[in-house]
Each structure stands twice: as structure tokens, then as C-alpha cells.
Design an enzyme around this catalytic site. Sequence first.
Site, PDB file in Angstrom:
ATOM      1  N   ASP A   1       0.849  -1.098  -0.030  1.00  0.00           N
ATOM      2  CA  ASP A   1       0.080   0.033   0.052  1.00  0.00           C
ATOM      3  C   ASP A   1       0.909   1.246  -0.013  1.00  0.00           C
ATOM      4  OD1 ASP A   1      -1.962  -1.936   0.049  1.00  0.00           O
ATOM      5  OD2 ASP A   1      -2.948  -0.832   1.650  1.00  0.00           O
TER       6      ASP A   1
ATOM      7  N   ARG B   1       1.031   6.954  16.960  1.00  0.00           N
ATOM      8  CA  ARG B   1       0.820   7.849  15.760  1.00  0.00           C
ATOM      9  C   ARG B   1       1.518   9.245  15.913  1.00  0.00           C
ATOM     10  NH1 ARG B   1       0.402   3.917  12.542  1.00  0.00           N
ATOM     11  NH2 ARG B   1      -1.560   2.859  12.348  1.00  0.00           N
TER      12      ARG B   1
ATOM     13  N   ASP C   1      -6.810   7.121  12.533  1.00  0.00           N
ATOM     14  CA  ASP C   1      -5.351   7.383  12.189  1.00  0.00           C
ATOM     15  C   ASP C   1      -5.118   8.469  11.522  1.00  0.00           C
ATOM     16  OD1 ASP C   1      -4.491   5.160  13.820  1.00  0.00           O
ATOM     17  OD2 ASP C   1      -4.621   3.726  12.433  1.00  0.00           O
TER      18      ASP C   1
ATOM     19  N   SER D   1      -7.642  -6.157   8.272  1.00  0.00           N
ATOM     20  CA  SER D   1      -6.328  -5.170   8.312  1.00  0.00           C
ATOM     21  C   SER D   1      -5.581  -5.151   9.758  1.00  0.00           C
ATOM     22  CB  SER D   1      -7.002  -3.707   8.239  1.00  0.00           C
ATOM     23  OG  SER D   1      -6.091  -2.713   8.279  1.00  0.00           O
TER      24      SER D   1
END
Lengths: 411, 411, 411, 411
Positions: free
Chosen positions: A18, A100, A129, A183
Amino acid sequence: MRVKDVKKVVLAYSGGLDTSVILKWLQTTYRCEVVTFTADLGQGEELGPARDKALLLGIKPENIFMDDLRETFVRDFVFPMFRANALYEGMYLLGTSIARPLIAQRQIEIAEQVGADAVAHGATGKGNDQVRFELSYYALKPDIKIIAPWREWELTSRTRLIEFAEAHQIPIAKDKRGEAPFSVDANLLHSSSEGKILEEPWDAPDEIVWQRTIAPMDAPDRVTEITIEFERGDAVGINGERLSPAALLTKLNALGKENGIGRLDLVENRFVGMKSRGCYETPGGTILYVAHRAMESITLDREAAHLKDSLMPRYAELIYNGFWFAPERRMLQALVDESQKSVTGTVRLKLYKGNTIVTGRQSPHSLYSMKHVTFEDDQGAYDQFDAQGFIKLNALRLRLGAMAGRRGGAL
Amino acid sequence: MRVKDVKKVVLAYSGGLDTSVILKWLQTTYRCEVVTFTADLGQGEELGPARDKALLLGIKPENIFMDDLRETFVRDFVFPMFRANALYEGMYLLGTSIARPLIAQRQIEIAEQVGADAVAHGATGKGNDQVRFELSYYALKPDIKIIAPWREWELTSRTRLIEFAEAHQIPIAKDKRGEAPFSVDANLLHSSSEGKILEEPWDAPDEIVWQRTIAPMDAPDRVTEITIEFERGDAVGINGERLSPAALLTKLNALGKENGIGRLDLVENRFVGMKSRGCYETPGGTILYVAHRAMESITLDREAAHLKDSLMPRYAELIYNGFWFAPERRMLQALVDESQKSVTGTVRLKLYKGNTIVTGRQSPHSLYSMKHVTFEDDQGAYDQFDAQGFIKLNALRLRLGAMAGRRGGAL
Amino acid sequence: MRVKDVKKVVLAYSGGLDTSVILKWLQTTYRCEVVTFTADLGQGEELGPARDKALLLGIKPENIFMDDLRETFVRDFVFPMFRANALYEGMYLLGTSIARPLIAQRQIEIAEQVGADAVAHGATGKGNDQVRFELSYYALKPDIKIIAPWREWELTSRTRLIEFAEAHQIPIAKDKRGEAPFSVDANLLHSSSEGKILEEPWDAPDEIVWQRTIAPMDAPDRVTEITIEFERGDAVGINGERLSPAALLTKLNALGKENGIGRLDLVENRFVGMKSRGCYETPGGTILYVAHRAMESITLDREAAHLKDSLMPRYAELIYNGFWFAPERRMLQALVDESQKSVTGTVRLKLYKGNTIVTGRQSPHSLYSMKHVTFEDDQGAYDQFDAQGFIKLNALRLRLGAMAGRRGGAL
Amino acid sequence: MRVKDVKKVVLAYSGGLDTSVILKWLQTTYRCEVVTFTADLGQGEELGPARDKALLLGIKPENIFMDDLRETFVRDFVFPMFRANALYEGMYLLGTSIARPLIAQRQIEIAEQVGADAVAHGATGKGNDQVRFELSYYALKPDIKIIAPWREWELTSRTRLIEFAEAHQIPIAKDKRGEAPFSVDANLLHSSSEGKILEEPWDAPDEIVWQRTIAPMDAPDRVTEITIEFERGDAVGINGERLSPAALLTKLNALGKENGIGRLDLVENRFVGMKSRGCYETPGGTILYVAHRAMESITLDREAAHLKDSLMPRYAELIYNGFWFAPERRMLQALVDESQKSVTGTVRLKLYKGNTIVTGRQSPHSLYSMKHVTFEDDQGAYDQFDAQGFIKLNALRLRLGAMAGRRGGAL
């Protein structure tokens, strides 16, 4: 973002399909220089292949940044959060959320170092996110340009993504051709799984979802007893052995994993307004949470503890929503950190098939007074007669209310 | 309390040695009429022997009150509290605390019925229970006189207590001659143990302490799967079978017990100012807590849930401290109850060796929208582009701060 | 307190009749050495007469302590509290409450210096001040003995008090023979009046109650315009002139007094469980409160400000109840202080007949962005289109709720 | 919004130039049927001219809706909010915020009645009102289409707006040709002014800004004394005369206006992320706020009052941000309303040149007990000796802390 506006962009790059597609898409769409940043946050993957792939995709060596951030992650992000006993919605240990801001912070540092005017990330437009990344970017560099390909591009199906990859000679691992059944995000604190086969909240998650822990049912039928040593609110050792933050969490993860500890199957509320279902594995963090609370139980004053508890939901929400770099988080952190000065000592735990059982706590700063609490003769430490006045004055407003016709606390 | 002031007293009477001594001490010290009240709150003892003993100690039959309050207890006290997900200090399900106001309420009702001017209880002067009883008494009947023998009398050692009992022909069971190694309270929600051999918080509790649950290590190595059905926030059935509140909790207790669920070894902060160590067993309540949170996870709006969570510590503290019959508890209850209107549906759970694992939740009022959350094409339910504006306006104050020199949320 | 137990006691001594009687009563009852401590907290009385009287009552010169604590009071107690914008029950600026911990702290310091084992104060048994004094004593010196004469002695009427004074040759000022029509406390922050003629909450206070301010009706019919300069949350100057904390508050008091500012007639809730009515005059503090809020309005981030506001009632309650020297107050102070780093700048105010009217605020750290807020063309600083996404995602949970049959936020 | 998607739209129509331009712009841009809704919320303008203008602009008579919502506004929106003593950021009485959900609610009702698929409002893209309108629309009708012309159209300057008006034969009042020097919103609760000449927060507002109140300096130099009667938290009469909600607020507005009461010049934090400066006039509301707090001061239990106060900032924020029709607002309202059952009685006030001064409060449900509070002999109502036990147990944790080396509440 208008295409012509971007000169140089720092991409949070994992080396996977990705973000490799994103890399190429940035090059072809924005026609800008791409700088990749790949971090080791303990996700359990080597960084080498990411470097090779970046080179293969035409990134100049000086534009490839790789960092081992594991110690920083645990020391400056995970541990401060655990001082607050943060649980989102009463359950979730915030494993993804807390990583993050660190990634974002490093991206911005690199952007300033290389003179980039933009940053990009691979988070989707439905999740939390994107918010966590972008709030952090903006708080650290208010004029930064942000590219969020998943919100912009036309590669909205797996087929088109694969086509794009093939058209641009991006290597595709065999097992990535098809859709992943769910995921995953991982770092030293946790692994999370969501989406696809996990979307129906009435269906139990398939066992393949769990990657980081043994099931309680599969864990060995024996008790593992450990001690964790704390100093000023942070864990500093296991079984008497002093360990660095990342080493300590790594060891707790191993202990948790083999004892089936730390799984959570949760429907939670996202900041963007929808509910979602996640399966989380936080083996070491779960042990640490229990141990930290036990350490506090003998070292924190009652009202200090209650004040912390009353603010914890707010603190956890801030981190979940992406406000790590916000004034209100810093203010709460100041309050929390102030409370931890004496949270020093040792906690003993039994680990067994999914259970983390506290069996002892001791501290040089203990506020537990056997002299006061004892059922035996306390030799005058506590005057039981004081209780009468205490109760009578606590009751006074209730009695005045009852006399005014409002019995039992009626309003 | 001056001795001559009391005419008739309603005593919370268990039939055990301690309250029998209190009974006799009241008769001899206050020279007043004694009315006994014995409640079945699910503590697991027959009421018959208490009646016999009261008669033996000279209580007139019309002065002996016995009530089976199990349904009232669960329906009007336990369930409202569980609607709030109340945990004291992050851990404790408040099993003892929640029973006290009911006992006090019934004592006051009896006092008004029989024209008594006083009530008495057997709680000690160091604990929370005296506060819980007496705040409830005062809130319900502000002019009531309260006798707390443990704060008043001279029977401060076991030896003197036994001597008093012998001197007054109070029967003493053989196993009660010596000191109990710890003190126990029990009702349908839980059993608690504290004191004596439990006073050192570094020592793990001896296995004899646990009376209500099998150890996780001793529980069978098989999974028990159940469903719990909820209506408006309360559990109403198990495995599709509708049950009364007390019957339901009884069944959950059995399920929890045999699967090693619900033990807690905790150092907590008492309202009277000291820390104490308790060992709690709440088998059914632990399952119910997990299930209720799971039920709420798909039926409660995010902000409704967060508001509840932010107030929960306060609510739990109120109950722990004995303020059930206080205006602020009623106000919080109104808020909590308002939130539960749609908390209806079914939760599926696996019980296994100390673990309560949620494996599914469904509801006719579910707010979980697969259409919105899906990783698949959502056919326009959610416009990912909205996220950009959402983030940008949430970031605006942080950007303005950073522009004013306060990067990263600095103040 | 058993009479024989006390060797030396430090008395908070004002030099007035009541504390003079206490002084003598301590000597005669406890037969202990008495040390007097008299502080200038800005109550507006000379300390000299208190020294003379202490000498007259037989206190040794080395046992007489007198301190000018005005700067300490404002800098270390008043200003930290004003950083929090503390208002008890939405109205009261806590003028009496904030002085008590300082007096107590100094008494304990003296006790340690002179080797005293006890302290004494002149607060009554119904009020808050006894709690504030004694919690502070205990927090600073846990083994201190405390004597609270008003809770112990038999001098429960004015007549007996006067008789005792006469019997012990305590000089009685003519105007102190009769009962004061109300009770007064004063320091640099405020004057309070309560009791006696003020006890009926339906009756307006007589004008004689107000000692520190002119009535708005009597204040001159002209506007006084001033500026107050702030640094890091504290006022540091007036009209451009830099002033010490106490000098600044003194000047604000004069400005407030002559403009009829700062009166409050309030029924409040005491910590000991009853309501009471107080008449407070806080002329300078009222101006300072308004100015500080205005200063924060352009320098504090929104969420920083809201977090402070949400915790203010708790903070104010702590100070009112006497918990200045408690961990939870220190934690909240850490949070508050963290927020004040950029609260620097100037506020312009009009003072007029009871009104404090903000007319301007400016700061080098202002977060107010004319560029963003302007109704004129903002040249792209703010993209109005972002608002749509912001609203749509904020609305998402409400829409999902409405789709699930819960229109308008129904639960 | 895609142009072809809208069939029929309900516009919040004031009859002024801006919403007339919007009306025409909707017709020409969306080519849809326009339904106008004009409400009398007490803004002080006749509705007749709005009807005439709508007809003139081609709206069919059956598509013109006009409602006098004044009583609904005060009874169902203003009064519930005042029960909570809501102040945004410590100062603002939320006059604009509270009107938006009612307008939105009525628009949605009309949309459902006439089968409209869209609604439109005249709020700009930088303000809070767009959020308040749209959150309410979505919460009440999740599939409604929303048109916010100010975020969509090209009429971004006054000149272009006037040109559009002229091109479409929209009558333009002479004084509307130029730019207004500031923007105004008004209803029965307040008037607000912001923008343009008010944008510099260091400049005092020009006197022309104030439209609803006399300046304190211009108010008559005499005291007006009034009483306000309350029932269950709501004002029901003035000076003994029972009045409907709207009549009562109208009368209070007149009293406030002529006494110079209710002006506020504030820099506040908008939900959309920027600070803005507003000048608010809330004459009647300011009096009502002070009176309601005074009424509560003798009728609310202490902890009930403190709980309310601790949640007030959250409640006010919800209303300011537009979440009237949200579950969390309903939950807080349930808590607040529960508290108001005994808030009944009378408050006496003096109004004088900007001051609202409480001079008396009385209630049949008063919790103020002169017997307990009195400085005179209370005949045993309160045992001063109880205070000692109360203090000692409140101090216990602080003493234990100090013994463990944490003096003065150190952590």
C-alpha cells in the site's frame, strides 16, 4: 491539495504494497520529490527490505530515513500514558493511538531537516489514524501540507490498486494479490486487527486474527510468578533485573503472549462518528496496567487516586482522538506526573491462562498503615470515637434535607 | 448515646455470635426493648436459626422480623448500580457497599412500624460499613438514635467478648471460640474477606480465604458459552431463558464460580481515611459487568457512553462511601437511567478459567452501522472527503497556537 | 485533649478579646507554656498592641512571634488561587479560606522552632475555619496536638466570657463588652461578616455590615479606567507601574472600594454540613478575577480553558474545605500552573459604581487571529468549505442514532 | 449539494436583505420550490413585512410559514438551560446558541409537513450558527439535505450581493446598501453584535453597538427593588404577579434595560477553532441567572449543587457547540431537572446601574436552618464535639502521608 503545490513530501513508509503504491502515486501525481521514513516501533519487521524497496522505486539514498524508535516510543509515549492508567471506553489500552504522534513528530523533524513542504500517510479516510497523524502534523508545523492519498485517489478497489502497482513495476508479494481478510497494525505495545471478516459484531473472531498471543485455552496449565519494579510511576525492572523501557515491554510481551494474556474484542466509538469493531492484543501492556494500578494502590493518596481516575476517561479520549500534542493533554500530563513521585516499589503477579493476578505489593513510600487498619488492638493509632463525629457531620445535610421533607435524599 | 435515652431499638441481627452479644449488651446496657431484623440477601445462610436464637435470647416473637430481600436487593440496588458500570478505584464491584442501604432502609421501616426510637448495627468503628448504615439511617429518619456498640463498649478483645457471651448464656458454636482468621461479609452479589491474616499486602491470600469461587487453576479446562439478554440496561435472561433478577444473579454466580471467575485481591482507600486490603469474590457480577459494557458498546451513543464513563468514578465513590440515599446519587442515577433506554439486546460470552470473553453482541437498537464502517465500498454512506474538513477545523486552534510560537501544544 | 498532655502551645493570637481569653484559658487549663503568633495578613490592624497585650498577659518576649506575611500571602496563596479563577459555588472568591493554611503553616514552623507540642486557634466548632486550620496542621505535622477552645470550654455565652476575662484581669475594650452584632474576618483579600443580625437570609444586610467598600449607590458617578498587566498568569502592574503582589492588591482594593466593587451577599454550604449566610467584600479580588479571565480569553487555548473551567469547582471546593496542603490540590495546581505560561499581556477595565467592565485585552502571545475571524476577505486563511466536513462528521453519530429510531438525540 | 438534487427547500427566512438574496439564489441556482419560515423569537421585528417580501419574491402563500415561538422558546429552551446556570466560558449566557435548535426543529417539522427534501439557513461558514443549525437538522432528520449558501455561492462581497439583489429586483432598504458596521442577532433572550468594527479586542466597543440596554452610566441613579418567584427551578412571577415564560422574560428585559444590566464584551472560543469577539446584551437573562442561583442557594443540597456546578461547563459547551438534540445533553438535562424539584420560593433583588444585588431569599423548602447555623445557643441542634471526629478522619490520610515523609500534601 493542488497538485502543483508540493515540492517535496515525507512519506510514512512501511515498505508494504500500500505505501509503495502511495510512493509511486505521489511521484506520478504530484511530480514531487519523495522522502521515505520508516520506523521500527517494534512491529516485528526488519527495516532492511523497506530500504531496498524504496531504492527500487527510485528514492535517492539520502531521501531514505530509517529509525529505531522503540526506546523513545516506550519511554516518552507509552510510559507517560500508563502513568494515567488510560483505558479508552473502559477497555482499550490505546496501542495504535499512542504510536501515531511519534511517527508524525519524526516525519515533521525530517521535513524540516530536508526542507520538505509536505507530509503523507497511508491511513484511510474512515479511521482515526488520519486524524491522529494530521492533528500532530498541524500542531508541530502549522503550515505543513498534508497529502492523504486514500482520501484523494481513484484507487478505491483492490483491483485498481493492483493494476496501478503492476503498471508501475511495484513488486507484489504473492500473498498480497488477494484482499487481506482483515487489516492489521502493530507496534511494541500491541497488534490490532479490524475490518472485513471482523465487521459483524455478533460473530466471534476467527483464531487466525490473533497473531501476538496464544489463546488462554492454549496457554500452558502452569502459573508463572513475576515481580515488576517501579520507580516514580514507571516500570524499571522485572524479577529484580533492571531493564530499559523497550526491553522491559518486550519481555512483558513474551510473558503475556505465552500465558494467553491481553486479548480484547471490542466495539468502540471512533472520533469520526461511527462505531467499529477491533481485536486487540496487548500482552505486556495488560500486565503493566494491572501492575501499575496495584503499585498505586499502596503509594497514592486516596484523593490523588480518585482525581486521576476521574480525569482518566478524558485523558484516554484525547489520546484516542489524536490530541497528544495539545495543551489540554499536556496539562493533564502535568497533573498525572505530579502524582507519580512516590509510585515506587514492587508488585508481585501470577500469570495464568489469560489471568493477571496481583499477589503482593510493597513500597518504601507505602501509605498502607497496618497499625491503623488492623483488626487487632491498634494501641491508640485510631480513635474509633472519631468516626461518630465524622458520620454525624457527613450526615448533617442529609438530616436537614429529611427534616425539610426530603427523605432518603429526595430532591 | 446516653443509656437512659433509648426505649426500643431495631438491631440488624445475623444470628451469629457477635450480633447475639450485641443483642444482649443492648438489653443489659440500655435496658431497652430489642427488635431484631434478619434479612436474606443471599448470604447463603438459613434464617431459621437466627429466629430460634433471638427467641432464646428473650426477644418476643412479635419483635422478630425476617425478610427475604433477595429480589429487592438485585432489582432496586444491584441492577441500578450495574447500569452505571460502577467500579470503585477501577476494580471493585462494590458488593458490600450496595447491600448496606437496603438493610438500613428496612430497619428504619421496621422502626417506624414498631415505634422504635433507635437502631443498632454490628459494624466496627474503623470500617466503611458504619458510615453506610448510619448515613442511610439519618437520611431516612433524621431524628433516629443510633447505637454502634463496637464504638461504645468495652468488649474490645475476643476474650472479653467470649466472657460476656458465657456470662449471659449466649450459645457459642465450637468454631467461634477462637478468633476467626479473617472477617467475612456475604450477599448475593459477593463475598468479601479482610483483616487478620490478610493485613500484610505483600502476602498472597491463603486459598482458604476464597469461599465463593474455584481458583482459575482449579476450574475445568473447558469453555462454557452463554448468552445474556438485556432490556433497558438490565439483564433479563440467560441462554434465552427469562429469569427474575435474583434468579439470574444466582445462576451467573454458579457459572462464575465453577469457571474461576470474579476474584479480586485489592488494597483500597476507605472513606474513614486509611487503606485496607480486601479479597473479593463477585462471580456473577464480574460476568454481568463485562456483558453490560458489551451490550452498551453497540447501543449507546459515543458521547452518552463517555459522559457516563466520566461520571462513573464519582458514582462508585458515592456508593462506596455510603451516599446511596443522597441527592447527588439520585441525580447521577437519573442521568444513568436516561441513558439505558435502548440498552437492549444479547451478548454472547465464553467463560473459561477466570476469563470472561465477549464473542458477540446484537441489538434491535444497534448503532453499529456496517454500511458506514465497512472497508468495502460503502456506496456513499460516508464521504471520506468530509474527514479533511473535520480534521482541519479540529486542528485550527492547534495551528493558531503553533503560529503563535506554541508548537506541539505547548502552553 | 487531656489537660496534662500539653507542654507548650503556639496560639494564633490576634490581640482581641477572644484570643486573649483563649490565651489565659490555655494557661489556666492546660498549665502549659503559651507562645503567641500574630500575623499581618493585611487585616488593617497594627501588630504592636497585640504584642503589648501578650506581654501584659504574661507571655515571655521570646514567646511572642509577629510576622508581616502580606507578600507571602498574596504571592504564594492568593495568586496561585486566582490562576484557577476559583469561585466557590459560582460566586465566592474564598477570601477567608485562602488565609488559613498560611497561618497554620507559620504556626507549625514556630512550633518546630520553639519545640512546642501543640497549636491552638480561635475558630468555633460550627464553622469551616476550624477544619482549615486543623487539616493544615495535621498535613504539616501529623503528630501535633491541637487545642480548639471553642469546642472544649464552658465559656459558651458572652456573659461567661466577660466574667472569665474580668476574673483574669484581661483588659476589655468598652465596645467589646456587649455582643458584636456580627462576626468579622479580614485580610488583604477580603472582609467577611456573618452571624447574629445576618442570620435571616430574607433580610437584607444592614449597611453597617460593609466595612471595606462604598455602596455602588454611594460611589462617585464617574468612570475610572485602568490597565492591569499580567505575566504568566499573575498580575504584575497597574497602569504600567510594576508592583509587588501585596502592593498591587492593596492598590486594587483602594480602586475597588471607592467604586463600590466587590460586595457579595451569599448563602453558602459549609463543609461541616449546614448552610450559612455571609457578606463578603473583595474589592481588589473582584477586579482581579474579571481581569484575569479577560487576559486568559486571548491567551489560553480553548480546550486548555475549558479543562480549567471544568476543574475549577473542584479546586475551589478543596480550598473552601481546607485542603490546601493536600495532594489533590497540588495536582490541580500543577495542571493550572502549566496552563498559565503564556497568560501575559494587558487588560483595560472601566470601574464604575459596582461594575468592572472589560474594554480591551492585548498580549504578545495572543491566540486571537484577526485574519481568521474577520468578516472581511481573509485571503484564504480559513476555508469555509472545511466547515461542511466538520459538521458532517460531528453529526454522524446523531444521524446514525436518528436512523436507528432515536430522533433528536433520544436515547 | 448537487444542484439537480433538491426539489423543495425550507428556508429560515428573516425578510432581510441577506435571506432575500438567499431565497432568490436558491430559486435560480437549485431551481427548486422555496418554502419560507419566519419565526418570532422576540427579536423585536414584525413578521408582516417578511410575509409581504416573500410574496413579492414569488413564494406561494401556502409556502409561507410564520410562527410566534416566543413562549415555546422561553419555556422549552431558555428555562431548561437556566436551570443549569449555564455560562459558556464563565461569562456568556448563550443567547444566540439556545435559539438555533428551536428554529431548526421548526424547519424540519415544516419540511416533513410540506414534503420538502432540503433546508437552508443564512449562517456563514466561519461561525457557530451553521453548526448549531445543521447538527439539529441532522439529529432530527438524518436524510435531510442541507444548503448553506454562504459556504457555496460566489456572492462573497457586499458589492456582488447588492448586484445580485438589483439584478433580481429584490428591494433594498436605503440603509442596507452600505456594509453594516457589525453583525447582529437578536431574540427574546439577548442581542449579540460581532464583526467588523468589533474585531480588534483591544478597542472598546462603540456605544452604537449596544441596542438593547442603557449603559450603567446612563441608567437612572435610583434603586429598583423586585422579587422573582420560582417554582421547581423556573421563574413564574415578578413582584407577586404570575406571568407566562415569555411575558416574564419580556418584563425582566425591560427592567434590565432601564437599569443598565446585562452587557458583556467577550473574546470567546468558537467550536470551529478560532477566537472571536462578541458584545452581548442579556438584560433579563442576567437578572434571572443571579436570581436562580440565589433561589438554589437555600433550596439545593450542597452536593447536588456542587455536582451541577461541576457539570455546568460541559452542559454550556454542548449548547454553545450546537448539541441540544444530542443524547448527552438529554442525560445532563435529566440530572439537572431532577435537582430542581424543590427550587421553589422567592428572591428579592435590587437593580441599580448595572448591578443585580440579591437582598433576600425564602422558600417553603428551604434547607437553611437558623437553628443549626446560629451563633447563639442552638439548644443542642449541633454538637460541636462532632467536628473533632469529622476533622480527624478527614485529616487521617494527610497525616498518614506526612508520616510517610510527604508533608503538606507532597506527593
